[in-house]
Scaffold this motif. Structure first.
Motif, PDB file in Angstrom:
ATOM      1  N   TRP A 124      -7.494   7.799   0.831  1.00  0.00           N
ATOM      2  CA  TRP A 124      -6.202   8.118  -0.116  1.00  0.00           C
ATOM      3  C   TRP A 124      -6.442   7.633  -1.709  1.00  0.00           C
ATOM      4  O   TRP A 124      -6.350   8.283  -2.887  1.00  0.00           O
ATOM      5  N   TYR A 125      -6.817   6.201  -1.718  1.00  0.00           N
ATOM      6  CA  TYR A 125      -6.971   5.793  -2.957  1.00  0.00           C
ATOM      7  C   TYR A 125      -8.066   6.168  -3.768  1.00  0.00           C
ATOM      8  O   TYR A 125      -8.052   6.317  -5.075  1.00  0.00           O
ATOM      9  N   GLU A 163       0.956  -1.194  -0.138  1.00  0.00           N
ATOM     10  CA  GLU A 163       0.036  -0.073  -0.077  1.00  0.00           C
ATOM     11  C   GLU A 163       0.981   1.321  -0.013  1.00  0.00           C
ATOM     12  O   GLU A 163       0.362   2.166  -0.637  1.00  0.00           O
ATOM     13  N   ASN A 164       1.969   1.328   0.561  1.00  0.00           N
ATOM     14  CA  ASN A 164       2.863   2.562   0.835  1.00  0.00           C
ATOM     15  C   ASN A 164       3.601   2.612  -0.655  1.00  0.00           C
ATOM     16  O   ASN A 164       3.893   3.656  -1.031  1.00  0.00           O
ATOM     17  N   GLN A 165       4.020   1.342  -1.043  1.00  0.00           N
ATOM     18  CA  GLN A 165       4.523   1.414  -2.469  1.00  0.00           C
ATOM     19  C   GLN A 165       3.733   2.028  -3.590  1.00  0.00           C
ATOM     20  O   GLN A 165       3.897   2.867  -4.258  1.00  0.00           O
ATOM     21  N   VAL A 166       2.472   1.836  -3.527  1.00  0.00           N
ATOM     22  CA  VAL A 166       1.633   2.428  -4.419  1.00  0.00           C
ATOM     23  C   VAL A 166       1.433   3.859  -4.043  1.00  0.00           C
ATOM     24  O   VAL A 166       1.386   4.651  -5.108  1.00  0.00           O
ATOM     25  N   PRO A 170       0.802  -1.914 -12.771  1.00  0.00           N
ATOM     26  CA  PRO A 170      -0.705  -1.504 -12.720  1.00  0.00           C
ATOM     27  C   PRO A 170      -1.046  -1.517 -11.239  1.00  0.00           C
ATOM     28  O   PRO A 170      -0.358  -2.709 -10.351  1.00  0.00           O
ATOM     29  N   TYR A 171      -1.898  -0.805 -10.743  1.00  0.00           N
ATOM     30  CA  TYR A 171      -2.074  -0.967  -9.208  1.00  0.00           C
ATOM     31  C   TYR A 171      -3.561  -2.027  -9.238  1.00  0.00           C
ATOM     32  O   TYR A 171      -4.174  -2.300 -10.031  1.00  0.00           O
ATOM     33  N   SER A 172      -3.489  -2.484  -7.978  1.00  0.00           N
ATOM     34  CA  SER A 172      -4.782  -3.348  -7.577  1.00  0.00           C
ATOM     35  C   SER A 172      -5.297  -2.699  -6.475  1.00  0.00           C
ATOM     36  O   SER A 172      -4.470  -2.544  -5.412  1.00  0.00           O
ATOM     37  N   ILE A 173      -6.708  -2.863  -5.749  1.00  0.00           N
ATOM     38  CA  ILE A 173      -7.008  -2.562  -4.919  1.00  0.00           C
ATOM     39  C   ILE A 173      -6.963  -3.509  -3.884  1.00  0.00           C
ATOM     40  O   ILE A 173      -7.896  -4.596  -3.974  1.00  0.00           O
ATOM     41  N   THR A 174      -6.334  -3.736  -2.639  1.00  0.00           N
ATOM     42  CA  THR A 174      -6.264  -4.578  -1.813  1.00  0.00           C
ATOM     43  C   THR A 174      -7.191  -4.490  -0.565  1.00  0.00           C
ATOM     44  O   THR A 174      -8.006  -3.272  -0.722  1.00  0.00           O
ATOM     45  N   GLN A 175      -7.789  -5.618   0.260  1.00  0.00           N
ATOM     46  CA  GLN A 175      -8.581  -5.253   1.341  1.00  0.00           C
ATOM     47  C   GLN A 175      -8.099  -3.841   2.148  1.00  0.00           C
ATOM     48  O   GLN A 175      -9.018  -3.274   2.835  1.00  0.00           O
ATOM     49  N   SER A 213       9.939   1.461  -1.153  1.00  0.00           N
ATOM     50  CA  SER A 213      10.405   1.430  -2.615  1.00  0.00           C
ATOM     51  C   SER A 213       8.928   1.716  -3.478  1.00  0.00           C
ATOM     52  O   SER A 213       7.844   1.778  -2.979  1.00  0.00           O
ATOM     53  N   MET A 214       9.113   2.096  -4.598  1.00  0.00           N
ATOM     54  CA  MET A 214       8.256   2.560  -5.673  1.00  0.00           C
ATOM     55  C   MET A 214       7.683   1.573  -6.225  1.00  0.00           C
ATOM     56  O   MET A 214       8.351   0.681  -6.811  1.00  0.00           O
ATOM     57  N   HIS A 215       6.329   1.321  -6.458  1.00  0.00           N
ATOM     58  CA  HIS A 215       5.600   0.131  -7.019  1.00  0.00           C
ATOM     59  C   HIS A 215       5.867   0.257  -8.422  1.00  0.00           C
ATOM     60  O   HIS A 215       5.757   1.481  -9.217  1.00  0.00           O
ATOM     61  N   GLN A 216       5.737  -0.790  -9.142  1.00  0.00           N
ATOM     62  CA  GLN A 216       5.865  -0.880 -10.521  1.00  0.00           C
ATOM     63  C   GLN A 216       4.888  -1.674 -11.225  1.00  0.00           C
ATOM     64  O   GLN A 216       4.227  -2.633 -10.421  1.00  0.00           O
TER      65      GLN A 216
END
Length: 482
Positions: free
Chosen positions: A272-273, A201-204, A256-261, A251-254
Motif C-alpha cells: 500500500w505505501y 498506519e490506518n490514519q495514514v 507529513p508521513y513517516s514510514i514505520t516498521q 481518524s485522519m492523519h495530519q
C-alpha cells in the motif's frame, strides 16, 4: 580447441578476441570433449577425428569461465562496436522526455490540485499509472479491510459493581480517593479493554485515500471524455472505501508521513505505501515515463528516439500542427503504446502527416498493399506520396542487405486512387560510426538523389540536425530550409 576467425582462419581458442552476439565455429581434435561455458555444456558432433560445433556468444560483454575437459580457463567477450553505450541509452531517454514535454501536452492535464498543503501538478503518466494499477490497489485495500492493523486500549468506564469482572488497580485507586471504605457504591469506575483500528498506519491510509480522491477530482475536469469518465468511476470507488465501517473508526492523519516498521515489514501495508509513493514520482512538469526499459530492448528505444528526433526537427521548422493523435489511453503507458501502437499520427502543415507504426494492408483506404500487411516504423505521408524511415539499430555492416529489404515498401504499397506506387523514397536510420559514414556510398547525398534511398546517420548524443533538417525540408518541399 580452435576457433575460426576471419581472415586469420583457425586459431587457438585462447588467442581469439570474441565479440558479443557473434556466431563462431569451434573444432577439437581428441578422444572426447566436455566444454562448458559459464557452466552451460556446449554440444559437439563428430566428423572423422574432429569434434565440431557452432557457438553464439551472448549479447553481453565481460569475463567468462571456460571448462574444457575438467580444466578451467578464463576468456573475455568484448562489446559489439555497433552497440550503443549505456550513456547513449540514457541520452535517448532524456531526449525522448524532453521532446515529449514540448509536443505531447494533453489539454487539460496540467491543472494543479492542493494536496496536504503542497501544490502538486498532474501528468499524463501519472494518470496512466492510476489507470493501470487501480485494480492492484483494490486488491490491497480488500485485504487490509479484511484484517487491518489494530491494538488493545484500556478506557475508563462507570459500571454497576456486580458487572465488574475483574478488580484492577485503577478501580482500587478510584475507591480509595473517594474514601468509601466498606460502603461501596452501586456504580464504580473501572477500566475495560477495547480493540481499536485507529492506529497510525490506518490514519495514514485514510489520509492517502483523501488525497487520491482530491486528485481524481482534477482528472474528472479534463477535456478527454474517456479520462474524465474513468476518473469519476475511480472517485466513486475511493468515496465508498472512505465510508466503509473500517475507516469510519479511523481518524485522519495530519502532517507529513513517516514510514514505520509496520509499513516496512508487513507484506500488505508495504505494498500500500509503495503504491502511493510511486503515485507522486512521475514528472509533474509534463509528460515523462517512470517505467523501466531493459537494455536488451534498446532497439525499441532507438526506434522511438528516431521518431521523436524527426518530430523535433519538424517542430522547429514550424511544420507541426497537431499531436493529439499520439495519445492512447491503454494500460501499457504512453511510450510503450508508441512502440506497439498502430498508426500513431502527428498532423503536419498542408494536410501532411507523420506516422509511427503505420499499417498498410489490402483494405486500407488511401494507400494499400496487394501482398502482405506492411508496418513501416516511421512514415511521412505527403498527399499521394510516402517517405519511409526505418531505424536499424545494429546493421551498419549489412546496410546493403537492409536497403534491399526496403524494396518491399517501394514496390508493394500502392495509391488506391491512381494505382501507382506510393513510396517515393526510403531511408535507413542507423547509429553507424563516422568512419563508416565517410566511406560508404549509402550515406552520400548524391546516392540519395540518384536512387531515392540510402542511409542517414542518427547517433544519440551527436548533433546531426542540419543534415536531417535539409533532407526533411527537401521531402516536405520547404525550399527555405534546404
Amino acid at each position: 580447441m580452435e576457433v575460426w576467425m576471419s581472415p586469420e582462419g583457425w586459431i587457438p581458442f585462447e588467442e581469439a578476441f570474441l565479440t558479443e552476439a557473434t556466431e563462431y565455429k569451434l573444432r577439437y581434435e581428441g578422444a572426447g570433449i566436455d566444454l562448458r561455458i559459464q557452466g552451460v555444456p556446449i554440444p559437439f558432433h563428430k566428423e572423422g577425428n574432429l569434434f565440431l560445433t557452432s557457438l553464439v556468444t551472448p549479447f553481453q560483454s565481460g569475463l567468462v569461465q571456460i571448462f574444457l575437459n575438467d580444466k578451467e580457463y578464463e576468456t573475455f567477450i568484448y562489446p559489439d562496436s555497433r552497440k550503443l553505450s549505456e550513456q547513449q541509452f540514457d541520452v535517448m531517454i532524456e531526449e525522448i522526455l524532453e521532446e515529449s514535454n514540448s509536443c505531447f501536452q494533453l489539454s487539460g492535464l496540467e491543472r494543479e490540485v492542493s494536496v496536504s498543503g503542497k501544490s502538486l501538478g498532474v501528468s499524463w503518466t501519472q494518470w496512466i499509472y492510476i489507470e493501470r494499477s487501480m485494480q492492484k490497489l483494490r486488491q490491497i485495500f480488500a485485504r487490509i479491510e479484511k484484517q487491518p492493523f489494530s491494538r488493545l486500549v484500556k478506557l475508563p468506564i462507570v459500571q454497576k459493581r456486580e458487572r465488574v469482572q475483574q478488580v484492577e488497580q485503577p478501580t482500587l485507586h478510584w475507591l480509595d480517593k473517594r474514601g468509601y471504605g466498606e460502603d461501596i457504591p452501586l456504580n464504580v469506575e473501572t477500566t475495560k479493554t477495547f480493540e481499536t483500528v485507529d492506529v497510525y498506519e490506518n490514519q495514514v491510509l485514510k489520509k492517502q485515500l483523501f488525497d487520491l480522491r482530491n486528485l481524481l477530482k482534477t482528472y474528472m475536469t479534463v477535456e478527454r471524455v474517456d479520462v474524465s469518465k474513468k476518473a469519476a468511476r475511480f472517485h466513486s470507488l475511493i468515496r465508498r472505501w472512505m465510508n466503509s465501517l473500517f475507516l469510519q473508526e479511523v481518524s485522519m492523519h495530519q502532517g507529513p508521513y513517516s514510514i514505520t516498521q509496520k509499513f516496512r515489514k508487513h507484506p500488505i501495508y508495504r505494498q500500500w505505501y509503495k503504491w502511493f509513493e510511486q503515485l507522486y514520482k512521475h514528472d509533474m512538469e509534463g509528460i515523462g515515463f517512470d517505467y523501466p526499459i531493459a537494455m536488451k530492448d534498446t532497439f525499441e528505444l532507438y526506434e522511438m528516439w528516431c521518431f521523436m528526433r524527426i518530430v523535433r526537427v519538424l517542430r522547429e521548422m514550424n511544420l507541426v500542427e497537431d499531436t493529439r493523435g499520439l495519445y492512447k489511453t491503454t494500460k501499457s503507458g504512453i511510450f510503450i503504446d508508441l512502440v506497439q501502437n498502430k498508426e500513431s499520427r502527428i498532423r503536419l502543415r498542408d494536410g501532411k502527416s507523420l506516422y509511427f507504426q503505420r499499417k498498410y494492408q489490402y483494405d486500407s483506404k488511401e494507400f494499400y498493399t496487394y501482398t502482405q500487411r506492411m508496418i513501416p516504423d516511421i512514415v511521412l505521408e505527403c498527399e499521394k506520396e510516402i517517405f519511409v524511415f526505418d531505424p536499424k539499430y545494429r546493421v551498419p555492416g549489412n546496410l546493403g542487405t537492409s536497403l534491399g529489404e526496403m524494396h518491399k515498401y517501394r514496390d508493394g504499397i500502392v495509391h488506391r486512387g491512381t494505382g501507382e506506387r506510393a513510396v517515393r523514397e526510403v531511408y535507413i536510420l542507423t547509429p553507424t560510426s563516422d568512419d563508416s559514414v565517410e566511406t560508404m556510398r549509402y550515406f552520400q547525398e548524391g546516392y540519395h538523389d540518384s536512387y531515392k534511398m540510402g542511409a542517414i546517420q542518427m547517433v544519440p548524443g551527436v548533433e546531426s540536425e542540419h543534415s536531417e533538417k535539409k533532407l526533411l525540408a527537401k521531402l516536405m518541399g520547404e525550399s527555405e530550409f534546404v
